[in-house]
Each structure stands twice: as structure tokens, then as C-alpha cells.
Design a protein around this motif. Structure first.
Motif, short mmCIF file in Angstrom:
data_model
loop_
_atom_site.label_atom_id
_atom_site.label_comp_id
_atom_site.label_asym_id
_atom_site.label_seq_id
_atom_site.Cartn_x
_atom_site.Cartn_y
_atom_site.Cartn_z
N GLY A 161 0.81 -1.21 0.00
CA GLY A 161 0.00 0.00 0.00
C GLY A 161 0.84 1.26 0.00
N LEU A 162 1.93 1.25 0.74
CA LEU A 162 2.83 2.40 0.74
C LEU A 162 3.47 2.60 -0.63
N LEU A 163 3.79 1.50 -1.30
CA LEU A 163 4.34 1.59 -2.65
C LEU A 163 3.31 2.20 -3.61
N LEU A 164 2.08 1.72 -3.53
CA LEU A 164 1.03 2.23 -4.42
C LEU A 164 0.69 3.68 -4.10
N LEU A 165 0.78 4.04 -2.82
CA LEU A 165 0.52 5.43 -2.44
C LEU A 165 1.52 6.36 -3.09
N ALA A 166 2.79 5.92 -3.14
CA ALA A 166 3.81 6.73 -3.80
C ALA A 166 3.51 6.85 -5.29
N ALA A 167 2.99 5.77 -5.89
CA ALA A 167 2.66 5.81 -7.32
C ALA A 167 1.48 6.74 -7.58
N VAL A 168 0.48 6.69 -6.70
CA VAL A 168 -0.69 7.56 -6.85
C VAL A 168 -0.31 9.03 -6.71
N SER A 169 0.73 9.30 -5.92
CA SER A 169 1.14 10.69 -5.70
C SER A 169 1.77 11.33 -6.94
N GLY A 170 1.98 10.54 -7.98
CA GLY A 170 2.49 11.12 -9.23
C GLY A 170 3.74 10.46 -9.76
N LEU A 171 4.33 9.55 -8.98
CA LEU A 171 5.52 8.85 -9.43
C LEU A 171 5.13 7.54 -10.10
N SER A 172 5.78 7.22 -11.21
CA SER A 172 5.52 5.94 -11.86
C SER A 172 6.17 4.83 -11.04
N LEU A 173 5.65 3.60 -11.19
CA LEU A 173 6.20 2.48 -10.43
C LEU A 173 7.68 2.25 -10.71
N VAL A 204 9.89 4.46 -11.32
CA VAL A 204 10.61 5.48 -10.54
C VAL A 204 10.59 5.13 -9.06
N VAL A 205 9.42 4.67 -8.57
CA VAL A 205 9.30 4.30 -7.15
C VAL A 205 10.26 3.18 -6.82
N TYR A 206 10.33 2.16 -7.69
CA TYR A 206 11.23 1.04 -7.45
C TYR A 206 12.70 1.46 -7.54
N GLY A 207 12.96 2.55 -8.26
CA GLY A 207 14.33 3.03 -8.37
C GLY A 207 14.79 3.80 -7.16
N LEU A 208 13.86 4.25 -6.34
CA LEU A 208 14.20 4.97 -5.13
C LEU A 208 14.59 3.98 -4.02
N ARG A 209 15.45 4.43 -3.13
CA ARG A 209 15.89 3.58 -2.03
C ARG A 209 14.70 3.12 -1.18
N GLU A 210 13.81 4.04 -0.84
CA GLU A 210 12.66 3.68 -0.02
C GLU A 210 11.76 2.69 -0.74
N GLY A 211 11.59 2.87 -2.05
CA GLY A 211 10.76 1.95 -2.81
C GLY A 211 11.34 0.54 -2.83
N ARG A 212 12.65 0.45 -3.01
CA ARG A 212 13.29 -0.87 -3.03
C ARG A 212 13.15 -1.56 -1.67
N LEU A 213 13.31 -0.80 -0.59
CA LEU A 213 13.21 -1.38 0.75
C LEU A 213 11.77 -1.82 1.05
N LEU A 214 10.78 -1.05 0.61
CA LEU A 214 9.40 -1.46 0.78
C LEU A 214 9.11 -2.74 0.00
N LEU A 215 9.71 -2.85 -1.18
CA LEU A 215 9.52 -4.06 -1.98
C LEU A 215 10.14 -5.26 -1.27
N VAL A 216 11.32 -5.09 -0.69
CA VAL A 216 11.96 -6.17 0.08
C VAL A 216 11.07 -6.56 1.25
N THR A 217 10.52 -5.57 1.96
CA THR A 217 9.66 -5.86 3.11
C THR A 217 8.43 -6.64 2.68
#
Length: 248
Positions: A43-55, A57-70
């Protein structure tokens, strides 16, 4: 908050089953807990995508990668918890805790002091809250269980010390004294510390009643309720502006 609650359910069940000993056990909640944590991370990943960032881009960010690992670690933990060897879930759960600690402490040096403190703090908080819930469920199912409470009390004492030590160290690192009352982060943290002191008193009350042969469940239930509020405040602290002084 949902992520922390899911981790607590899973970690508490892993520890609680060892403390419960022989006898009937309550319905397992580790699988729903890990799925809840995975859903919260997603949900946090999708929230970042809804805020205007493409997936991408989100996965390329450090926080996005860590959320994906979690999220993936929690899904793997759910598979392990549903298998014939649920104890294997401890490995992916540990990975989820480390990933969340790194996300909460984005230090340039990688796995720094702050992340290490948070790993211990999150583990201890999950064990305290989740195991207490599991023990209360065991006692209710069996209509008693003083010996289970005694085993839990010994574990809880160690967890309390770990929480107090890591919480104090993290506070000294992250909160300048002058910001304690002048910032939202500081005020929320002070409320959390006050509640932590209160939950410690409730734990002592439960232990005292246990040793005297009285019913320890009423203060233990109150302890669990206050712990739930502390978990909510901990989640709030992750989004509050962080008035940080230079890290060591």
C-alpha cells in the motif's frame, strides 16, 4: 501502523508457541499477520505511485526498493508460517525488520548505528506486544496458565531492557533537547515515553499479582492496550518531521 501490527502478530506467535508448552493452542494468526504487513508495504508503494511517481521510478528509489523487500519478505514469511515448519518464518521476518529499519534511518553510510538500534527496537517491540497477545489468548483458551505467564514474564523483562536501552539511545541521537517541546516529533516522542513508563508499571503490577497467586490478566490486558497505542505513536513518528542533530 498496520505493518508494525502484522510483524507483532507473526513474531509474537513464533515466540508464544514456545512459551505455551503442552496443551491446546489458539487459532494461528501468523499468516494473517504477515499478509497484513505485506499489504501495508504494498500500500505504501502504491501510495507513492498515486502521488504522481511511476512504479519504475518508485522502485528506483531507495525507499521503494526497501518497501519491496519488506513486502516480499512478509509474503515469504506467510508461506513459511503456513507450512509444516512455521519456525522458518523467522528468517524472512528478520529480513523485513532490517529493511524497515533501513527505511526508517536513511543514513548515507548504509547500515549505520541508527538502523542497528531500530532493528533491536522493532524486534523487541514486536515480541513484547505480539507475545503478550498470544499468551493472553492461550490463558483464555485453557482457562488458566500461570506457568505460561511466568515464562512470558522472564522474556518480557529482557525485552523491556532492550527497548529502554535502544529507545534512549535513539532519542539522544535524533532529538536535540531544545526541540523536545517545540516540534511535533518531540511532543509525540514525549507522549510515547510517558506511555512506555506507564506500560512498565502495568507489567510490574501483572508480575506482582502473578507472584502473589492473584489473576494477572486485568493489568496484562491494560498493558496490551497501552502497547497498541505506543505502536500507533511509533508509526506516527515515522512520518513526523525529524529534528535531527549531526549523527555520530
Amino acid at each position: 501502523m498496520l505493518l508494525l501490527a502484522g510483524l507483532a502478530l507473526a513474531a509474537g506467535e513464533l515466540a508464544g508457541t514456545r512459551l505455551a508448552g503442552a496443551g491446546p493452542l489458539p487459532r494461528p494468526l501468523a499468516v494473517p499477520g504477515t499478509l497484513l504487513a505485506a499489504a501495508a508495504s504494498t500500500g505504501l508503494l502504491l501510495l507513492a505511485a498515486v502521488s504522481g511517481l511511476s512504479l519504475p521510478v518508485v522502485y528506483g528509489l531507495r525507499e521503494g526498493r526497501l518497501l519491496l523487500v519488506t513486502a516480499n519478505a512478509c509474503l515469504l514469511a506467510a508461506v513459511c508460517a503456513a507450512s509444516r515448519r512455521p519456525g522458518l518464518a523467522v528468517l524472512p521476518l528478520a529480513a523485513a525488520v532490517v529493511a524497515e529499519a533501513l527505511r526508517a534511518h536513511p543514513e548515507a553510510a548504509g547500515f549505520g548505528v541508527g538502523a542497528g538500534l531500530t532493528v533491536v527496537h522493532l524486534t523487541a517491540a514486536s515480541l513484547w506486544t505480539g507475545t503478550l497477545l498470544y499468551v493472553l489468548r492461550v490463558v483464555r483458551l485453557r482457562g488458566g496458565g500461570r506457568e505460561v505467564f511466568l515464562r512470558y514474564a522472564r522474556m518480557a523483562a529482557c525485552v523491556f531492557v532492550a527497548l529502554a536501552a535502544t529507545g534512549t539511545a535513539s532519542t539522544l541521537r535524533r532529538l536535540p533537547p531544545e526541540a523536545a517541546l517545540s516540534t511535533a516529533y518531540g511532543r509525540v516522542l514525549l507522549v510515547k515515553l510517558a506511555l512506555f513508563g506507564g506500560v512498565g508499571l502495568l507489567a510490574l503490577a501483572a508480575r506482582s499479582r502473578l507472584l502473589s497467586g492473584a489473576d494477572a490478566r486485568p493489568p496484562a490486558r491494560a498493558e496490551l492496550a497501552v502497547l497498541a497505542v505506543i505502536v500507533a505513536l511509533s508509526a506516527l513518528l515515522t512520518v513526523a518531521p525529524d529534528p535531527r542533530w549531526p549523527l555520530f
